[in-house]
Design an enzyme around this catalytic site. Sequence first.
Site, PDB file in Angstrom:
ATOM      1  N   ASP A 167      37.272 -14.514  -8.476  1.00 34.02           N
ATOM      2  CA  ASP A 167      37.258 -15.184  -7.185  1.00 34.02           C
ATOM      3  C   ASP A 167      36.232 -14.595  -6.230  1.00 34.02           C
ATOM      4  O   ASP A 167      35.401 -15.314  -5.671  1.00 34.02           O
ATOM      5  CB  ASP A 167      38.649 -15.119  -6.544  1.00 34.02           C
ATOM      6  CG  ASP A 167      39.649 -16.020  -7.242  1.00 34.02           C
ATOM      7  OD1 ASP A 167      39.443 -16.323  -8.429  1.00 34.02           O
ATOM      8  OD2 ASP A 167      40.636 -16.417  -6.605  1.00 34.02           O
ATOM      9  N   ARG A 215      47.601  -4.366   1.092  1.00 32.39           N
ATOM     10  CA  ARG A 215      46.787  -5.289   1.887  1.00 32.39           C
ATOM     11  C   ARG A 215      46.523  -4.814   3.314  1.00 32.39           C
ATOM     12  O   ARG A 215      45.400  -4.943   3.802  1.00 32.39           O
ATOM     13  CB  ARG A 215      47.415  -6.685   1.888  1.00 32.39           C
ATOM     14  CG  ARG A 215      47.443  -7.368   0.519  1.00 32.39           C
ATOM     15  CD  ARG A 215      46.160  -7.149  -0.243  1.00 32.39           C
ATOM     16  NE  ARG A 215      46.086  -7.961  -1.459  1.00 32.39           N
ATOM     17  CZ  ARG A 215      45.661  -7.490  -2.610  1.00 32.39           C
ATOM     18  NH1 ARG A 215      45.311  -6.217  -2.726  1.00 32.39           N
ATOM     19  NH2 ARG A 215      45.578  -8.263  -3.667  1.00 32.39           N
ATOM     20  N   ASP A 270      48.579 -13.182   0.235  1.00 32.95           N
ATOM     21  CA  ASP A 270      47.548 -12.243   0.674  1.00 32.95           C
ATOM     22  C   ASP A 270      46.757 -12.742   1.876  1.00 32.95           C
ATOM     23  O   ASP A 270      46.334 -11.966   2.725  1.00 32.95           O
ATOM     24  CB  ASP A 270      46.603 -11.913  -0.482  1.00 32.95           C
ATOM     25  CG  ASP A 270      47.195 -10.905  -1.447  1.00 32.95           C
ATOM     26  OD1 ASP A 270      48.183 -10.246  -1.073  1.00 32.95           O
ATOM     27  OD2 ASP A 270      46.679 -10.770  -2.571  1.00 32.95           O
ATOM     28  N   SER A 298      45.320 -13.590 -13.593  1.00 32.13           N
ATOM     29  CA  SER A 298      44.650 -12.671 -12.676  1.00 32.13           C
ATOM     30  C   SER A 298      45.465 -11.389 -12.562  1.00 32.13           C
ATOM     31  O   SER A 298      46.689 -11.387 -12.748  1.00 32.13           O
ATOM     32  CB  SER A 298      44.479 -13.313 -11.300  1.00 32.13           C
ATOM     33  OG  SER A 298      45.736 -13.572 -10.702  1.00 32.13           O
TER      34      SER A 298
END
Length: 412
Positions: free
Chosen positions: A15, A95, A124, A180
């Site tokens: 990505d 994050r 996210d 992923s």
Amino acid sequence: MAKEKIVLAYSGGLDTSVILAWLKETYDAEIIAFTADIGQKDELDGLEEKALATGASKVYIDDLREEFASDFIYPMFQSGALYEGQYLLGTSIARPLIAKRMVEIARAEGATAIAHGATGKGNDQVRFELTAAALAPEISVIAPWRLEAFREQFPGRAEMIEYAEKHGIQVQATASKPYSTDRNLLHISFESGMLEDPWFDASADSNRDMYVLSVSPEDAPDQPEYIELEFEQGNAVAINGEKLNPLQMMETLNELGGKHGIGRIDMVENRFVGMKSRGVYETPGGTILFAAHRRIESLTMDREVMHLRDSLISKYSTLVYNGFWFAPERLAIQALVTESQKNVTGTVRMKLYKGNVIAAGVKSPVSLYNPNIATMEADPTQAYDQGDAAGFIRLNALRLKVSSGVEQQSGK
């Protein structure tokens, strides 16, 4: 005029690699790639060269592992956080640290925007942007997956893989392994691809090569391994007598847990944005730490303090999961958690065996457990008179008797 600068949270995966090239082309901007080293290990190899080759004008790869362990993982584990009874919040807790450093770089570089590769369906995006809003509200956020032009060009990962191949961008994702991953010091997660089918058995022998941090429990040693963890005020400080800082502690526990097949979780969870999603997680060290911390708390925490803290676990976990790490309510709960941990000091012995973390002993110089009082034998201290329990029960039963009488009179 100088070009606009955009700081991109860059992992080098499918990505963000595609997004880096797309941002530069679409915005005619200078793209500064930022990667936080939070324990990805060899995933960082060659990342700077790859980012520059993909079009970045500058690359930051910052070692944030010590800060991650001491200022994020440890405080969260003191809270006993566990989202929906299973998830140890490995991705969620990383994050806010990534976003915090990203806005710091944006300010230092004079960037007007930050960008991320989180999809419009995931958590996210919320975590990155809530952190940015709390710490740097003047900086704008670009989320390509939420832009119609981007989605039209890349309706799925297959198109992204094709784009990467066409533009000479090397990525790990392939048509045969399209899932992923996200790895850090606390865990590694797997999602999408064949994992989107909740009936798919991720533990099957045919999928053993998917896992990174742990062996299958079936392949773990046939003999258990005992370890002793020392705690000071709610924080693990030593293993088997060897003093370790938080980073060393997590790395060592990951090795021990992975060796014994500990910490694999396969769950369907509720995302903040409203949908359910299936995720597979490996959290070997965190699973050991969580169990050991709870064990030492059982010996050293006051009952009412523990129950009060426990009543906030669901709220705290949800705040972390949803991205509110820097919100005032999380900070307020954290202050209570910190206070609750002042007496959580001692040693826990754990047995590690084929995916299991088994309590095997606990001791503390500030233990609240008194064997003379708890004994079923004669109490030498005479601190507890069993006869007093009759009055205790009678008083607690009073409201139940009154309620029952009212119901009988009303014929219910």
